[in-house]
Design an enzyme around this catalytic site. Structure first.
Site, PDB file in Angstrom:
ATOM      1  N   LYS A  41       8.245  -1.116  -2.911  1.00  0.00           N
ATOM      2  CA  LYS A  41       8.364  -1.097  -4.381  1.00  0.00           C
ATOM      3  C   LYS A  41       9.795  -0.840  -4.803  1.00  0.00           C
ATOM      4  O   LYS A  41      10.618  -0.336  -4.037  1.00  0.00           O
ATOM      5  CB  LYS A  41       7.442  -0.035  -4.981  1.00  0.00           C
ATOM      6  CG  LYS A  41       7.652   1.409  -4.466  1.00  0.00           C
ATOM      7  CD  LYS A  41       8.743   2.192  -5.154  1.00  0.00           C
ATOM      8  CE  LYS A  41       8.990   3.557  -4.507  1.00  0.00           C
ATOM      9  NZ  LYS A  41      10.244   4.195  -4.960  1.00  0.00           N
TER      10      LYS A  41
ATOM     11  N   GLY B  54      14.495   4.348   2.515  1.00  0.00           N
ATOM     12  CA  GLY B  54      15.401   3.573   1.672  1.00  0.00           C
ATOM     13  C   GLY B  54      15.145   3.683   0.190  1.00  0.00           C
ATOM     14  O   GLY B  54      15.842   3.075  -0.610  1.00  0.00           O
ATOM     15  N   GLY B  55      14.112   4.443  -0.212  1.00  0.00           N
ATOM     16  CA  GLY B  55      13.788   4.524  -1.633  1.00  0.00           C
ATOM     17  C   GLY B  55      12.914   3.367  -2.082  1.00  0.00           C
ATOM     18  O   GLY B  55      12.755   3.105  -3.275  1.00  0.00           O
ATOM     19  N   MET B  56      12.315   2.652  -1.124  1.00  0.00           N
ATOM     20  CA  MET B  56      11.449   1.516  -1.462  1.00  0.00           C
ATOM     21  C   MET B  56       9.984   1.775  -1.106  1.00  0.00           C
ATOM     22  O   MET B  56       9.162   0.854  -1.131  1.00  0.00           O
ATOM     23  CB  MET B  56      11.934   0.245  -0.781  1.00  0.00           C
ATOM     24  CG  MET B  56      13.226  -0.277  -1.393  1.00  0.00           C
ATOM     25  SD  MET B  56      13.510  -1.971  -0.899  1.00  0.00           S
ATOM     26  CE  MET B  56      12.108  -2.802  -1.667  1.00  0.00           C
ATOM     27  N   GLY B  57       9.671   3.003  -0.749  1.00  0.00           N
ATOM     28  CA  GLY B  57       8.271   3.355  -0.551  1.00  0.00           C
ATOM     29  C   GLY B  57       7.631   2.761   0.695  1.00  0.00           C
ATOM     30  O   GLY B  57       6.418   2.536   0.717  1.00  0.00           O
TER      31      GLY B  57
ATOM     32  N   ALA C 238       3.721   2.898   1.636  1.00  0.00           N
ATOM     33  CA  ALA C 238       2.960   1.665   1.881  1.00  0.00           C
ATOM     34  C   ALA C 238       2.183   1.784   3.186  1.00  0.00           C
ATOM     35  O   ALA C 238       1.019   1.363   3.262  1.00  0.00           O
ATOM     36  CB  ALA C 238       3.896   0.460   1.923  1.00  0.00           C
TER      37      ALA C 238
ATOM     38  N   ASP D  95       4.102   8.524  -4.239  1.00  0.00           N
ATOM     39  CA  ASP D  95       4.190   7.062  -4.355  1.00  0.00           C
ATOM     40  C   ASP D  95       3.037   6.337  -3.678  1.00  0.00           C
ATOM     41  O   ASP D  95       2.953   5.104  -3.747  1.00  0.00           O
ATOM     42  CB  ASP D  95       5.497   6.559  -3.724  1.00  0.00           C
ATOM     43  CG  ASP D  95       6.723   6.951  -4.525  1.00  0.00           C
ATOM     44  OD1 ASP D  95       6.563   7.333  -5.706  1.00  0.00           O
ATOM     45  OD2 ASP D  95       7.836   6.873  -3.968  1.00  0.00           O
TER      46      ASP D  95
HETATM   47  O1  C5P Z   1       5.327  13.256  -2.795  1.00  0.00           O
HETATM   48  P1  C5P Z   1       6.458  12.931  -1.862  1.00  0.00           P
HETATM   49  O2  C5P Z   1       6.249  13.509  -0.500  1.00  0.00           O
HETATM   50  O3  C5P Z   1       6.815  11.488  -1.852  1.00  0.00           O
HETATM   51  O4  C5P Z   1       7.717  13.675  -2.479  1.00  0.00           O
HETATM   52  C1  C5P Z   1       8.830  13.980  -1.697  1.00  0.00           C
HETATM   53  C2  C5P Z   1       9.694  14.987  -2.438  1.00  0.00           C
HETATM   54  O5  C5P Z   1      10.296  14.360  -3.577  1.00  0.00           O
HETATM   55  C3  C5P Z   1       8.972  16.196  -3.000  1.00  0.00           C
HETATM   56  O6  C5P Z   1       8.845  17.196  -2.029  1.00  0.00           O
HETATM   57  C4  C5P Z   1       9.903  16.618  -4.128  1.00  0.00           C
HETATM   58  O7  C5P Z   1      11.016  17.313  -3.626  1.00  0.00           O
HETATM   59  C5  C5P Z   1      10.421  15.279  -4.646  1.00  0.00           C
HETATM   60  N1  C5P Z   1       9.642  14.795  -5.793  1.00  0.00           N
HETATM   61  C6  C5P Z   1       9.780  15.436  -7.011  1.00  0.00           C
HETATM   62  N2  C5P Z   1       9.049  15.001  -8.106  1.00  0.00           N
HETATM   63  C7  C5P Z   1       8.221  13.935  -7.989  1.00  0.00           C
HETATM   64  C8  C5P Z   1       8.078  13.258  -6.761  1.00  0.00           C
HETATM   65  C9  C5P Z   1       8.805  13.719  -5.678  1.00  0.00           C
HETATM   66  O8  C5P Z   1      10.543  16.390  -7.136  1.00  0.00           O
HETATM   67  N3  C5P Z   1       7.521  13.560  -9.065  1.00  0.00           N
END
Ligand code: C5P
Length: 312
Positions: free
Chosen positions: A18, A109-112, A116, A148
């Protein structure tokens, strides 16, 4: 659940990477997450997860040729493996699974890409084990795995609020063409959010007040609905970009190179470091990719929206 047949044939699921067309980041909450308002679009870079019946849980990873997979964890920390275990636990399955991931989305990479994989693993194991989870149940498991992951299940184009996991599909017309420029070194999402918090504290006096509940700019929704890439280019936005650029100033050069090569606009994708360049159409995107190659940047063309995780 239905009876589990040990001889069941493997299930292959494809899930897309994404880009965050728009990413508004609100205040840091007590749970360590930030309140988000984002517009996700699923792009035609795919992860493929094959689930094969097994007694225990294991994982192998392969590249589609373009992606460096050396940094993908294959132990218990892998999000796809955690997804399989979570589904087994919540649905009362005693079997295991072997997951094989073929990666087409840049790593860290910030693309999920990891999200996925997790979404694909949920869908694949649900079919393999015949656990017949409803979409609501899968969504709930996905949200527990990461912010994500629910979008990777859903796909298309959607507005995400809360942590990014409360989703509303967005109306779009036609398709949008992008060139993605990955980086050799990945970036840590928590580190980028942390850098944003620091910048906001340090420059509090000079910055607008951080909204408690951010909103996706109306222009983004209008441009998506109209299928107008030029209008969308004007509306792209990412609050994490300033933080990603503070950690990786060279990414600004990549965006500049993309604009010089003919892209309509460029942003950091999610928490970076992949740069997403929006182009007028497919022909323009291929020209941007080729122009970038001449100055030493490796980009890949992708379009969106594409569907979420599904069995192939
Ligand atoms: O949920 P996920 O593991 O992808 O999030 C990784 C990190 O990104 C979280 O631990 C948090 O530090 C940050 N994050 C956040 N706010 C969000 C999503 C992610 O601060 N809404």
């Amino acid at each position: 659940m239905g009876a589990f047949e040990p001889g069941t044939s493997p299930v292959r699921v494809r899930a897309a990477g994404k880009v965050n067309i728009y990413l508004g980041v609100g205040e840091l909450q007590d749970d360590g997450y930030h309140e988000l308002a984002t517009a996700f679009q699923a792009l035609s870079l795919f992860e493929e997860v094959t689930a094969t019946a097994a007694d225990d849980f294991s994982l192998t990873v392969e590249s589609d040729g373009f992606i460096d997979v050396s940094d993908v964890p294959v132990d218990e920390s892998n999000l796809a493996l955690r997804a399989a275990r979570l589904l087994a636990e919540s649905a009362g399955v005693s079997a295991g699974v072997h997951l094989h991931i073929r990666k087409g989305v840049p790593v860290a990479g910030g693309m999920g890409g990891g999200s996925a994989d997790a979404a694909a693993a949920l869908v694949a194991c649900d079919a393999l084990w015949d656990t017949r989870q409803s979409s609501a149940q899968l969504h709930e498991l996905a949200a527990r795995l990461g912010a994500d992951v629910p979008f990777a299940l859903l796909g298309g184009t959607a507005i995400g609020t809360g942590r990014g996991d409360e989703l509303t599909p967005a109306l779009t017309q036609g398709r949008f063409d992008w060139v993605l420029v990955p980086s050799d070194a990945g970036m840590s999402t928590p580190q980028v959010y942390g850098a944003l918090d620091e910048i906001r504290v340090r420059h509090r006096a000079d910055l607008p007040v951080v909204p408690r509940r951010p909103r996706v700019d109306d222009e983004v929704l209008h441009a998506l609905r109209a299928g107008d890439s030029r209008r969308l280019a004007e509306a792209l936005g990412n609050d994490l970009q300033v933080a990603a650029l503070s950690l990786r100033p060279d990414l600004a050069d990549t965006i500049d190179a993309g604009l010089r090569a003919g892209a309509l606009a460029g942003i950091v994708s999610g928490s970076g470091p992949t740069i997403a360049l929006l182009c007028a159409d497919a022909t323009a995107a291929l020209a941007v990719r080729d122009e970038l190659a001449l100055v030493g940047y490796v980009g890949v063309h992708a379009y969106g929206p594409v569907p979420g995780a599904r069995v192939v």
